[in-house]
Design a protein around this motif. Structure first.
Motif, mmCIF file in Angstrom:
data_model
loop_
_atom_site.group_PDB
_atom_site.id
_atom_site.type_symbol
_atom_site.label_atom_id
_atom_site.label_comp_id
_atom_site.label_asym_id
_atom_site.label_seq_id
_atom_site.Cartn_x
_atom_site.Cartn_y
_atom_site.Cartn_z
ATOM 1 N N LEU A 233 0.832 -1.195 0.000
ATOM 2 C CA LEU A 233 0.000 0.000 0.000
ATOM 3 C C LEU A 233 0.865 1.243 0.000
ATOM 4 C CD1 LEU A 233 -2.583 -1.197 2.629
ATOM 5 C CD2 LEU A 233 -2.884 -1.100 0.167
ATOM 6 N N LYS A 234 0.557 2.153 -0.864
ATOM 7 C CA LYS A 234 1.339 3.378 -0.953
ATOM 8 C C LYS A 234 0.445 4.549 -0.557
ATOM 9 C CE LYS A 234 5.119 1.663 -2.810
ATOM 10 N NZ LYS A 234 5.092 0.510 -1.859
ATOM 11 N N PRO A 235 0.495 4.951 0.702
ATOM 12 C CA PRO A 235 -0.352 6.057 1.140
ATOM 13 C C PRO A 235 -0.098 7.321 0.329
ATOM 14 C CG PRO A 235 0.770 5.048 2.998
ATOM 15 C CD PRO A 235 1.366 4.435 1.763
ATOM 16 N N ALA A 236 1.118 7.429 -0.149
ATOM 17 C CA ALA A 236 1.457 8.646 -0.895
ATOM 18 C C ALA A 236 0.646 8.748 -2.176
ATOM 19 C CB ALA A 236 2.951 8.650 -1.217
ATOM 20 N N ALA A 237 0.225 7.561 -2.687
ATOM 21 C CA ALA A 237 -0.493 7.589 -3.967
ATOM 22 C C ALA A 237 -1.964 7.945 -3.796
ATOM 23 C CB ALA A 237 -0.380 6.220 -4.647
ATOM 24 N N LEU A 238 -2.400 7.999 -2.548
ATOM 25 C CA LEU A 238 -3.821 8.260 -2.327
ATOM 26 C C LEU A 238 -4.167 9.710 -2.605
ATOM 27 C CD1 LEU A 238 -5.114 6.519 0.885
ATOM 28 C CD2 LEU A 238 -5.795 6.157 -1.480
ATOM 29 N N VAL A 239 -5.374 9.945 -3.045
ATOM 30 C CA VAL A 239 -5.857 11.317 -3.177
ATOM 31 C C VAL A 239 -7.086 11.480 -2.300
ATOM 32 C CG1 VAL A 239 -4.945 11.758 -5.462
ATOM 33 C CG2 VAL A 239 -7.136 10.595 -5.207
ATOM 34 N N ALA A 240 -7.414 12.698 -2.017
ATOM 35 C CA ALA A 240 -8.552 12.971 -1.138
ATOM 36 C C ALA A 240 -9.832 12.402 -1.740
ATOM 37 C CB ALA A 240 -8.699 14.471 -0.903
ATOM 38 N N LYS A 241 -10.792 12.229 -0.887
ATOM 39 C CA LYS A 241 -12.000 11.505 -1.278
ATOM 40 C C LYS A 241 -12.649 12.109 -2.518
ATOM 41 C CE LYS A 241 -16.593 10.248 0.407
ATOM 42 N NZ LYS A 241 -17.631 10.584 1.371
ATOM 43 N N LYS A 242 -12.688 13.443 -2.547
ATOM 44 C CA LYS A 242 -13.441 14.058 -3.629
ATOM 45 C C LYS A 242 -12.744 13.881 -4.981
ATOM 46 C CE LYS A 242 -11.646 18.696 -2.441
ATOM 47 N NZ LYS A 242 -11.177 18.483 -1.047
ATOM 48 N N ASP A 243 -11.431 13.566 -4.921
ATOM 49 C CA ASP A 243 -10.707 13.378 -6.178
ATOM 50 C C ASP A 243 -10.567 11.911 -6.543
ATOM 51 O OD1 ASP A 243 -10.354 16.116 -6.180
ATOM 52 O OD2 ASP A 243 -8.568 15.938 -4.914
ATOM 53 N N SER A 244 -11.047 11.008 -5.661
ATOM 54 C CA SER A 244 -10.796 9.593 -5.904
ATOM 55 C C SER A 244 -11.720 9.069 -6.987
ATOM 56 C CB SER A 244 -11.047 8.800 -4.617
ATOM 57 O OG SER A 244 -10.157 9.254 -3.640
ATOM 58 N N PRO A 245 -11.150 8.198 -7.859
ATOM 59 C CA PRO A 245 -12.017 7.558 -8.840
ATOM 60 C C PRO A 245 -12.853 6.474 -8.180
ATOM 61 C CG PRO A 245 -9.808 6.687 -9.007
ATOM 62 C CD PRO A 245 -9.756 7.764 -7.955
ATOM 63 N N ALA A 246 -13.961 6.116 -8.801
ATOM 64 C CA ALA A 246 -14.800 5.057 -8.273
ATOM 65 C C ALA A 246 -14.082 3.725 -8.420
ATOM 66 C CB ALA A 246 -16.133 5.016 -9.020
ATOM 67 N N ALA A 247 -14.285 2.838 -7.476
ATOM 68 C CA ALA A 247 -13.628 1.546 -7.526
ATOM 69 C C ALA A 247 -14.247 0.701 -8.622
ATOM 70 C CB ALA A 247 -13.784 0.845 -6.172
ATOM 71 N N THR A 248 -13.435 -0.224 -9.150
ATOM 72 C CA THR A 248 -13.934 -1.105 -10.198
ATOM 73 C C THR A 248 -13.682 -2.549 -9.821
ATOM 74 O OG1 THR A 248 -11.834 -0.895 -11.307
ATOM 75 C CG2 THR A 248 -13.608 0.537 -12.087
ATOM 76 N N GLY A 249 -14.349 -3.453 -10.539
ATOM 77 C CA GLY A 249 -14.092 -4.880 -10.387
ATOM 78 C C GLY A 249 -14.408 -5.380 -9.001
ATOM 79 N N PHE A 250 -13.541 -6.280 -8.521
ATOM 80 C CA PHE A 250 -13.794 -6.901 -7.234
ATOM 81 C C PHE A 250 -13.668 -5.888 -6.099
ATOM 82 C CE2 PHE A 250 -12.801 -9.918 -3.729
ATOM 83 C CZ PHE A 250 -14.014 -10.585 -3.770
ATOM 84 N N ASP A 251 -12.827 -4.867 -6.311
ATOM 85 C CA ASP A 251 -12.728 -3.793 -5.322
ATOM 86 C C ASP A 251 -14.097 -3.196 -5.041
ATOM 87 O OD1 ASP A 251 -10.124 -4.198 -5.179
ATOM 88 O OD2 ASP A 251 -9.489 -2.280 -6.069
ATOM 89 N N ARG A 252 -14.832 -3.024 -6.154
ATOM 90 C CA ARG A 252 -16.141 -2.398 -6.003
ATOM 91 C C ARG A 252 -17.074 -3.311 -5.192
ATOM 92 N NH1 ARG A 252 -20.292 -2.515 -9.644
ATOM 93 N NH2 ARG A 252 -21.917 -0.998 -9.186
ATOM 94 N N VAL A 253 -16.980 -4.609 -5.468
ATOM 95 C CA VAL A 253 -17.807 -5.548 -4.715
ATOM 96 C C VAL A 253 -17.480 -5.462 -3.231
ATOM 97 C CG1 VAL A 253 -18.358 -7.981 -4.397
ATOM 98 C CG2 VAL A 253 -18.015 -7.062 -6.688
ATOM 99 N N LEU A 254 -16.167 -5.412 -2.921
ATOM 100 C CA LEU A 254 -15.781 -5.345 -1.521
ATOM 101 C C LEU A 254 -16.208 -4.030 -0.894
ATOM 102 C CD1 LEU A 254 -12.228 -6.932 -1.381
ATOM 103 C CD2 LEU A 254 -14.398 -7.878 -0.633
ATOM 104 N N GLU A 255 -15.986 -2.943 -1.662
ATOM 105 C CA GLU A 255 -16.320 -1.643 -1.104
ATOM 106 C C GLU A 255 -17.811 -1.556 -0.801
ATOM 107 O OE1 GLU A 255 -14.228 1.451 -3.145
ATOM 108 O OE2 GLU A 255 -15.559 2.953 -2.303
ATOM 109 N N ASN A 256 -18.584 -2.246 -1.613
ATOM 110 C CA ASN A 256 -20.025 -2.246 -1.381
ATOM 111 C C ASN A 256 -20.469 -3.435 -0.543
ATOM 112 O OD1 ASN A 256 -21.193 0.094 -2.845
ATOM 113 N ND2 ASN A 256 -19.980 -0.822 -4.486
ATOM 114 N N LYS A 257 -19.534 -4.002 0.189
ATOM 115 C CA LYS A 257 -19.849 -5.071 1.165
ATOM 116 C C LYS A 257 -20.570 -6.231 0.509
ATOM 117 C CE LYS A 257 -20.716 -0.892 3.423
ATOM 118 N NZ LYS A 257 -21.764 0.123 3.421
ATOM 119 N N TYR A 258 -20.103 -6.650 -0.641
ATOM 120 C CA TYR A 258 -20.699 -7.784 -1.375
ATOM 121 C C TYR A 258 -22.153 -7.526 -1.732
ATOM 122 C CZ TYR A 258 -16.655 -10.576 0.030
ATOM 123 O OH TYR A 258 -15.405 -11.047 0.224
#
Lengths: 97, 732, 189
Positions: free
Chosen positions: B628-653
């Protein structure tokens, strides 16, 4: 004579009842009721001969009530007659549900 | 355990301070009454003022710090808006005060208990509660080592959280109400753990549910919060139905509802019989609701809508562990029902793994902790499920320490973030980790304390979580080879295989736990700060009234493992303290599961198991740090929407959505079509209300037909009546 | 029942005589189509009953019967009949149909049978509480001072004083009621 008096009372009462059932004239019915009251009075008097004066006291009351009833009842009949021009009870059915 | 009662007065505790045990729940109740009265007296305007919610209300400290940005409506001394509650001082004394007193009493009772032989539980009968027919229920307090442990956790951790709340909540307009609810919660929680019968336990069980509901929806003017409260309440009711059925079964089959009586009768049931299994399974349905296990876990993440100290106290440390306590308390029944035990363990393992995967991709710092809690509760159920009651309760205790610490630490961070946002009138999300970053420079104390808890939960050796988690996993491994469970089977899967799967899931969850916790720490405290230029000067350490309790919790989280040192590590301290302490309560029941002999693993096996656990923790943390690279993170309002399995996890399955589509919407539709339109409007309104009116009208009409108005008819009717009556006289 | 005190033949004859008059007059009364005639027959019944009252040692009641019933009530009846002019044949069609008569006769006979059955002396003895019967018999056996009115007046103004006073209230109400009912509405409401 008690039995005879009571029998006479019953007969008079029955005649009064039959009169009430068969007549349609309000005043006739009223008089039949008076006859029934008289029949009951006869019973009272006959029994008072054996069982004391209380029966006669009741007759006094009955007469009073009969008098009151006659006064009010006849007043009602007159009031009805004023409206309906008749005392035939078949034509009077204000209480019809 | 010998459940045979000895007379109340004859118990060795009867002459000690323990006879005042009834005072223990009464103290928080007193606090509730005082604070509740004050809340009603000073019914100020009620509104959302959560530092963790984005609503622009703020805190005095923030304003004090923000003088440079003198806003027109912010005075110099600043507790401007909203004004501090007029009874805040009294409440700050009474609220935590009763908990301090209760904790003091609990310590005294504990000390007294250490001094006597606790072979028999101490039962104090308060009054006759429900004498109904065959059921003769007394309100009794059951004081034994198990309830003692729970009381210590509740009052101890509760006290620290109450103190923290003073700092966190004192500028809230509903401050007295908050403490009233919190005190009421502690009261009910103590009733839950001290109740001497299942119905009394259920009173506490429902009471804490009520307080949970009240506190989740504490800022009820926001619809989302009120909805979260309702969700928690309703989901819990589903579980409570199971608890009730279990109680009915107990009364019908065992003839008693007394905890000791049930344990005594349960021992006479056939091993693995239908009755014991059914009671145990229905009890466990109740546990899945209260302790957020699959399939009823969905309310707990939403419960984070409440104030953060509430999340720490109710939704991490105490209330949600009530299910674990219940299984341990009813161990007499569970140990007679291997199938139910396997179910508990399997559900626990599945929950532990499932929730951990969701935790990997959550951005809300409290949501991460919420799923972590669900996951850790799964661990506890694995423990109590396989009959390692001490291990389960041990993990309950250590989890109370480190999870309360994590929640309170996150509360501090949110508090500071919120204060900063408030000072600059920014409406960003104060709970989103993408908006944080680099907090270690601003909040060094919190930073170190939170890392302590993280290492503890990840299972790094010598921190408390290591001991408890390792003991659970070792218990599972041992029982997979030699126990009643290994011989039983669930849904065709042999118990030994199932327990190995549980063990595997446990290890996998441990790995995931290490990863997501490290991820949370990295994103929150490490890397560059992403709050924004304007907010940065407002970031600073939370006041001492908040960090103080954190320090105490950190000590406990670090050294809590010494409560129950495993035999393998006898070098570092006395072995099995908690084990010996709890032995009179659960010892016999645990032995029943392990076929009468203590679970035994060879030293080499144990070393391998411990080594695996340590390895997994270290690998997890290392993986997270490297990957994990915290430096690569951007603030919430600039973050792109998650895709693929990330999206499934982010939406709690999409479980919530699934429940919504599968259960909630059909229920609503059926309710609308059948219950409302059909039953209520059709049968109740149509048949009963209008129908009875119609019936009355019909009878009225029929009666009115009798009223011909013809005197002659009346005379006839009258005469027929007379003849009938006279006939009755004449011919009787 | 006590031994029959009405022993004399003349007494019996008188009793039956007046009884038959009453009965015949009643039948005549109830079958008259003309209301005035019916009223006159009813007066006849009442006179006959008054005579029977005297024979039954109720002289005061007999007096009242003549004064109040025949003298007052029946006169009021006749007065109203005359006032309403009910003697007209159009008002006389007051009888019900044939079946009405038959049914009324049947019901009347049923009633008569029942009352007769109740009138049997054994039944009466059964119906009157023994203590009351004994008390009443004792009271009837001892001659009371005060002539013929005393025996009626004593209970009327002692035991039944409240009822007596209430009848006066009843009469007052009846007076007010009949006045209100009989008053001609002057306002065209």
């Amino acid at each position: 004579m008690l039995v005879e008096a009571l029998a006479l009372s019953a007969l008079l009462f029955t005649i009064g009842v039959i009169g009430v059932l068969t007549r349609r004239n309000a005043i006739m019915i009223f008089m039949c009721v008076e006859l029934m009251l008289n029949a009951v009075n006869l019973s009272f008097v006959a029994l008072s001969k054996l069982y004391g004066a209380a029966g006669q006291v009741f007759v006094v009351f009955t007469m009073t009530v009969a008098a009151a009833e006659a006064a009010v009842g006849l007043a009602i009949i007159i009031a009805i007659f004023r409206h309906q021009r008749t005392v035939n009870l078949q034509n009077i059915n204000l209480l019809k549900g | 355990m010998n459940p045979a009662l000895i007379p109340e007065g004859a118990h060795p505790l009867a002459t000690t301070v323990a006879r005042l045990v009834w005072l223990l729940p009464l103290l928080p109740l007193l606090g509730f009454l005082i604070n509740g009265t004050l809340a009603m007296l000073g019914a100020a305007k009620i509104g959302p003022a959560d530092p963790s919610a984005d609503n622009g209300h703020g805190h005095g400290e923030a304003h004090g710090h923000g003088d440079a940005h003198a806003h027109a409506d912010h005075g110099h001394d600043d507790h401007g808006h909203p004004p501090r509650h007029k009874f805040a001082k009294i409440v700050s004394l009474v609220g935590p005060g009763v908990l301090v007193a209760a904790f003091g009493l609990a310590v005294a009772i504990f000390a007294a208990m250490r001094g006597v032989d606790m072979e028999h539980p101490y039962v104090l009968t308060l009054f006759s509660w429900m004498p109904v027919g065959d059921l003769n229920l007394n309100a009794t307090i059951l004081l034994d080592p198990l309830s003692m442990v729970m009381v210590m956790v509740i009052t101890g951790v509760g006290m620290l959280i109450h103190i923290f709340s003073v700092g966190y909540m004192q500028d809230d307009p509903g401050y007295p109400r908050y403490f009233a609810y919190l005190n009421l919660f502690v009261f009910f929680m103590l009733i839950l753990v001290l109740g001497g019968s299942y119905p009394l336990l259920f009173v506490g069980w429902e009471g804490v549910g009520l307080c949970s509901y009240l506190l989740i929806g504490f800022w009820f003017s926001e619809k989302a919060n009120a909805d979260a409260g309702k969700k928690a309440f309703i989901v819990n009711r589903i579980g409570d139905f199971g608890f009730l059925v279990a109680m009915f079964l107990m009364f019908a089959n065992l003839g008693t509802l007394d905890i000791l009586g049930v344990a005594e009768k349960a021992a006479e049931l056939p091993m693995g019989g239908v009755i014991a299994t059914a009671i145990a399974l229905f009890l466990f349905v109740g546990c899945t609701g209260k302790s957020a296990q699959i399939p009823l876990y969905v309310w707990l993440p939403d419960a984070m809508a409440g104030p953060t100290p509430v999340s720490a106290l109710i939704h991490a440390a105490t209330m949600v562990t009530a299910g674990v306590y219940l299984v341990a308390r009813a161990s007499g029944i569970f140990s007679m029902a291997p199938v139910a035990q396997l179910t508990v363990a399997a559900v626990g393992a599945a929950t532990a793994f499932f929730a951990a995967t969701i935790g990997l991709k959550q951005w809300d710092i409290k949501k991460v902790l919420a799923y972590s809690t669900v996951s850790q509760l799964g661990y506890m159920f694995i423990g109590v499920g396989v009959g390692a009651y001490v291990a389960g309760v041990f993990h309950l205790v250590t989890h109370a320490f480190f999870k309360a610490l994590l929640f309170l630490g996150s509360g501090s961070v949110i508090y500071v973030m919120h204060a900063a946002y408030h000072a600059t009138h920014n409406h960003d999300d104060a709970q989103d980790m993408r908006n944080m970053g680099g907090m270690k420079t601003y909040m060094p104390i919190t930073f170190y304390l939170m890392w302590t808890a993280t290492l503890a939960i990840a299972g790094i050796p010598l921190f408390s979580g290591f001991f408890s988690k390792d003991e659970i996993l070792a218990s599972v491994f041992a029982r997979a080879h030699h126990s009643t469970l290994a011989e039983a089977s669930l849904l065709g899967i042999p118990g030994s295989t199932l327990l190995m799967i549980v063990y595997g899931l446990g290890l996998a969850s441990a790995l995931l736990t290490a990863i997501y916790m490290t991820r949370m720490m990295l994103y929150t405290f490490h890397g560059p700060n992403r709050t924004g230029e304007a907010e940065r000067p407002h970031l600073k350490e939370a006041p001492w009234i908040m960090t103080g309790p954190l320090v105490v919790l950190a000590i406990l989280a670090a050294f809590g493992g010494w409560l129950n040192v495993p035999a393998l590590l006898d070098a570092i301290g006395p072995v099995g303290g908690l084990e010996h302490f709890l032995e009179p309560v659960v010892g016999a029941n645990a032995l029943r599961t392990t076929l009468g002999e203590a679970p035994h693993l060879s030293h080499s096996t144990e070393y391998v198991l411990v080594g695996t656990a340590i390895l997994i923790a270290v690998v997890g943390i290392t993986f997270a740090v490297l990957r994990l690279k915290p430096a690569a993170l951007v603030a919430k309002k600039d973050s792109p929407a998650a895709t693929g399995f990330d999206r499934v996890l982010e939406n709690k399955y999409f479980v919530d959505e699934g429940y919504d589509a599968a259960i909630v919407q059909p229920t609503v539709n059926v309710s609308r079509a059948v219950l409302w339109k059909g039953f209520d409007a059709g049968i109740i309104d149509g048949l009963f209300v209008n129908g009875s009116a119609l019936l009355a009208r019909a009878f009225g009409w029929m009666g009115s037909q009798l009223q011909t108005g013809q005197v002659g008819t009346y005379a006839w009717v009258l005469l027929i009546g007379v003849i009938t009556l006279l006939g009755a006289f004449t011919f009787r | 029942m006590q031994p029959n005190q009405f022993h004399s033949l003349a007494y019996s004859f008188g009793f039956y005589f007046f009884g038959l008059i009453a009965l015949a007059s009643a039948v005549a009364f109830v079958t008259r189509k003309n209301t005035v005639a019916a009223a006159m027959w009813l007066v006849n019944v009442m006179f006959a009953l008054a005579a029977l009252y005297v024979m039954l040692d109720a002289q005061f009641i007999a007096t009242m019967q003549v004064l109040v019933y025949t003298g007052a009530i029946m006169v009021v009846f006749l007065f109203v009949i005359m006032l309403l002019n009910l003697g007209h044949p159009s008002e006389l069609a007051d009888a019900r149909g044939k079946w009405g008569y038959v049914l009324a006769l049947f019901v009347g006979l049923a009633l008569l049978a029942e009352v007769m059955a109740l009138n049997r002396s054994s039944t009466i003895d059964k119906m009157i509480p023994p203590d009351l019967a004994a008390k009443a018999a004792a009271a009837a056996a001892t001659p009371v001072a005060g002539g013929i009115i005393g025996p009626v007046a004593a209970p009327l103004f002692k035991e039944y004083l409240l009822a007596f006073e209430l009848t006066s209230v009843l009469l007052l109400a009846a007076i007010v009621g009949s006045v209100v009912l009989g008053k001609r509405r002057t306002d065209a409401r």
